[in-house]
Design a protein around this motif. Sequence first.
Motif, PDB file in Angstrom:
ATOM      1  N   LEU A  24       4.265  -9.491  -7.353  1.00  0.00           N
ATOM      2  CA  LEU A  24       3.627  -8.263  -7.854  1.00  0.00           C
ATOM      3  C   LEU A  24       2.803  -8.614  -9.088  1.00  0.00           C
ATOM      4  N   TRP A  41       0.487  -7.029  -4.213  1.00  0.00           N
ATOM      5  CA  TRP A  41       1.661  -7.845  -3.913  1.00  0.00           C
ATOM      6  C   TRP A  41       1.477  -8.489  -2.552  1.00  0.00           C
ATOM      7  N   TYR A  54       5.279   1.073   1.980  1.00  0.00           N
ATOM      8  CA  TYR A  54       5.750   0.558   0.697  1.00  0.00           C
ATOM      9  C   TYR A  54       5.948   1.741  -0.235  1.00  0.00           C
ATOM     10  N   VAL A  56       5.846   2.552  -4.109  1.00  0.00           N
ATOM     11  CA  VAL A  56       5.482   2.095  -5.449  1.00  0.00           C
ATOM     12  C   VAL A  56       6.190   3.015  -6.429  1.00  0.00           C
ATOM     13  N   GLU A  57       7.020   2.443  -7.285  1.00  0.00           N
ATOM     14  CA  GLU A  57       7.749   3.219  -8.295  1.00  0.00           C
ATOM     15  C   GLU A  57       7.197   2.838  -9.669  1.00  0.00           C
ATOM     16  N   LYS A  70       7.352   8.154  -7.496  1.00  0.00           N
ATOM     17  CA  LYS A  70       7.280   7.347  -6.282  1.00  0.00           C
ATOM     18  C   LYS A  70       6.032   7.728  -5.489  1.00  0.00           C
ATOM     19  N   THR A  76      -0.900  -3.336   0.764  1.00  0.00           N
ATOM     20  CA  THR A  76      -0.264  -4.130  -0.297  1.00  0.00           C
ATOM     21  C   THR A  76      -1.059  -4.069  -1.598  1.00  0.00           C
ATOM     22  N   TYR A  78      -2.290  -0.919  -4.740  1.00  0.00           N
ATOM     23  CA  TYR A  78      -2.180   0.478  -5.175  1.00  0.00           C
ATOM     24  C   TYR A  78      -2.956   0.654  -6.479  1.00  0.00           C
ATOM     25  N   MET A  80      -3.448   2.593  -9.723  1.00  0.00           N
ATOM     26  CA  MET A  80      -2.591   3.444 -10.554  1.00  0.00           C
ATOM     27  C   MET A  80      -3.426   4.432 -11.360  1.00  0.00           C
ATOM     28  N   VAL A  91       6.481  -1.035 -13.421  1.00  0.00           N
ATOM     29  CA  VAL A  91       6.147  -0.804 -12.019  1.00  0.00           C
ATOM     30  C   VAL A  91       6.963  -1.762 -11.158  1.00  0.00           C
ATOM     31  N   ARG A  92       7.375  -1.280  -9.991  1.00  0.00           N
ATOM     32  CA  ARG A  92       8.002  -2.140  -8.997  1.00  0.00           C
ATOM     33  C   ARG A  92       7.702  -1.570  -7.613  1.00  0.00           C
ATOM     34  N   VAL A  93       7.899  -2.368  -6.577  1.00  0.00           N
ATOM     35  CA  VAL A  93       7.570  -1.961  -5.213  1.00  0.00           C
ATOM     36  C   VAL A  93       8.740  -2.273  -4.292  1.00  0.00           C
TER      37      VAL A  93
END
Length: 124
Positions: A24, A41, A54, A56-57, A70, A76, A78, A80, A91-93
């Motif tokens: 990521l 990612w 996916y 995305v958080e 979310k 793959t 995004y 923001m 951020v995490r996925v």
Amino acid sequence: MYPVGLINTALTVIIDEPGAPIDLREIKTFDQDRVYPKIHWKEPGNGGSPIVKYIVEFKPVGIPWSKATKEYVNLTVYLMNKIKPGRSYDVRVVAKNKVGKSSPSNNLAVKYSKYIVWFCYICS
């Protein structure tokens, strides 16, 4: 009586949850007077079943993940563009297939700068 040479075989296919999204990272995207963070990612192993989406958080730094926003995406990458200027975000996925969800990707810290600072070489 069974015919000679007849073999009874069974094939077992095991499918599992996908692996966590890989590598990521942030890519800056310029749009007129703003610089939006875009994250990208690599697709993980799918666990034997295609990845359907996916998740995305993202959340402001210091807020628990349980309060994270979310967004559901099929690619793959995004953009923001739903975050507030001047704030830092974690951020995490997570990947999802028909079996379930992966573990989260690595966490990434991003900051949204509302304005672009231009430097003019000719002007100085």
